[in-house]
Design an enzyme around this catalytic site. Structure first.
Site, PDB file in Angstrom:
ATOM      1  N   HIS A 101     -18.095  28.388  -8.689  1.00 43.75           N
ATOM      2  CA  HIS A 101     -18.938  28.670  -9.856  1.00 43.75           C
ATOM      3  C   HIS A 101     -18.333  29.752 -10.735  1.00 43.75           C
ATOM      4  CE1 HIS A 101     -20.623  32.712  -9.042  1.00 43.75           C
ATOM      5  NE2 HIS A 101     -20.376  32.410  -7.779  1.00 43.75           N
ATOM      6  N   CYS A 102     -18.839  29.816 -11.970  1.00 44.38           N
ATOM      7  CA  CYS A 102     -18.608  30.953 -12.870  1.00 44.38           C
ATOM      8  C   CYS A 102     -19.957  31.211 -13.534  1.00 44.38           C
ATOM      9  CB  CYS A 102     -17.455  30.682 -13.848  1.00 44.38           C
ATOM     10  SG  CYS A 102     -17.543  29.115 -14.751  1.00 44.38           S
ATOM     11  N   VAL A 103     -19.990  31.548 -14.808  1.00 45.79           N
ATOM     12  CA  VAL A 103     -21.278  31.784 -15.466  1.00 45.79           C
ATOM     13  C   VAL A 103     -21.956  30.459 -15.829  1.00 45.79           C
ATOM     14  CG1 VAL A 103     -22.431  32.790 -17.474  1.00 45.79           C
ATOM     15  CG2 VAL A 103     -20.606  34.052 -16.329  1.00 45.79           C
ATOM     16  N   GLY A 142     -20.219  27.332 -15.255  1.00 41.08           N
ATOM     17  CA  GLY A 142     -19.676  26.244 -14.444  1.00 41.08           C
ATOM     18  C   GLY A 142     -18.942  25.204 -15.257  1.00 41.08           C
ATOM     19  N   ARG A 143     -18.369  25.636 -16.380  1.00 38.16           N
ATOM     20  CA  ARG A 143     -17.725  24.675 -17.286  1.00 38.16           C
ATOM     21  C   ARG A 143     -16.247  24.959 -17.533  1.00 38.16           C
ATOM     22  NH1 ARG A 143     -20.555  23.580 -22.732  1.00 38.16           N
ATOM     23  NH2 ARG A 143     -19.389  21.657 -22.474  1.00 38.16           N
ATOM     24  N   SER A 144     -15.827  26.227 -17.460  1.00 42.74           N
ATOM     25  CA  SER A 144     -14.459  26.564 -17.840  1.00 42.74           C
ATOM     26  C   SER A 144     -13.663  27.159 -16.680  1.00 42.74           C
ATOM     27  CB  SER A 144     -14.465  27.528 -19.036  1.00 42.74           C
ATOM     28  OG  SER A 144     -13.160  27.796 -19.489  1.00 42.74           O
TER      29      SER A 144
END
Length: 203
Positions: free
Chosen positions: A137-139, A141-143
Site C-alpha cells: 500500500h501507499c496513500v 494505492g495507485r502509484s
C-alpha cells in the site's frame, strides 16, 4: 538489478526498444506505456483489490484498519509511503499482536524520485510472503505501491512491463507517475537483456 536499471535508464525513454531481434516483443516508449492506462476498460477505484493470488494492493484506509487486515488474512504489509509528508504513519509497532511482518520504504510520489532502488528489496519481501496474503500500500494505492507490485511481477513472475500493467490495471485503478513508468521501462529492458544473455549462453 539496480545497476542494470541505471544502464537502461540512459537510453531514450520515449523510443521503443527491441532487445531480442528474434523476439516479437518490443519494450514500449514511456508515452506509449502511459497510454496503456487509458486504453480499454479498467477497474473502478476501491480501497483494496486482490491483483495477483494473495497480493492485495490498497490505500491508507486499508492499512490502518486492523480488523479488515485480519479478515483478509494478511500476514505481511509493505508500506511504500513511509515518512512525514503525503505518507502513511504506521510502522511495525502499529501491527503489534497481529503476527504481521512489516517492511516500510521511504518513497516520494514524485517523477524525479528513484523508486527503482527498492525494486529488488520489495520483490523479495513479497515473494517470501506469498505463502500467505500480503498487503502492498501507499496513500492511494495507485502509484508508489502499484509500481512496486508491477516490479515484483516483472522480476519474480517474469511478466513483461506491458503484461504486468495490463494484468494489474484490469484489477485495480492504478496510475504510476511518469518518472516511475520510466524506471519500470528501464527494468523491463534490463530483464529482457538478461533473458537474451542467458539464451545466448545456452546456445
Amino acid at each position: 538489478m539496480s545497476s542494470c536499471v541505471e544502464k537502461s535508464r540512459g537510453r531514450n525513454p520515449y523510443a521503443a526498444v527491441q532487445v531480442d531481434p528474434d523476439s516479437d516483443y518490443i519494450t514500449p516508449g514511456t508515452l506509449d506505456l502511459e497510454q496503456l492506462f487509458w486504453s480499454g476498460p479498467t477497474a473502478q477505484y476501491a480501497h483494496v483489490n486482490q491483483v495477483w493470488p494473495r497480493i492485495y494492493l490498497g490505500d491508507e484506509k486499508t492499512a490502518l484498519e486492523r480488523p479488515a487486515l485480519k479478515d483478509l488474512g494478511i500476514t505481511h504489509v509493505l508500506n511504500a509511503a513511509v515518512g512525514k509528508w503525503n505518507n502513511v504513519l504506521t510502522g511495525a509497532d502499529y501491527y503489534t499482536g497481529m503476527n504481521i511482518r512489516y517492511l516500510g520504504v521511504e518513497a516520494d510520489d514524485k517523477p524525479t524520485f528513484n523508486i527503482s532502488q527498492y525494486f529488488s528489496q520489495a520483490a523479495e519481501f513479497i515473494h517470501e510472503a506469498l505463502i500467505h496474503p500480503v498487503l502492498v500500500h501507499c496513500v492511494m494505492g495507485r502509484s508508489r505501491s502499484a509500481t512496486l507490485v508491477l516490479a515484483y511481477l516483472m522480476i519474480k513472475e517474469h511478466l513483461s512491463v506491458v503484461d504486468a500493467v495490463e494484468h494489474v490495471r484490469q484489477r485495480r485503478c492504478i496510475l504510476p507517475n511518469h518518472g516511475f513508468l520510466k524506471q519500470l521501462r528501464a527494468l523491463d529492458i534490463a530483464l529482457q537483456e538478461e533473458k537474451l544473455r542467458l539464451k545466448r549462453k545456452d546456445e
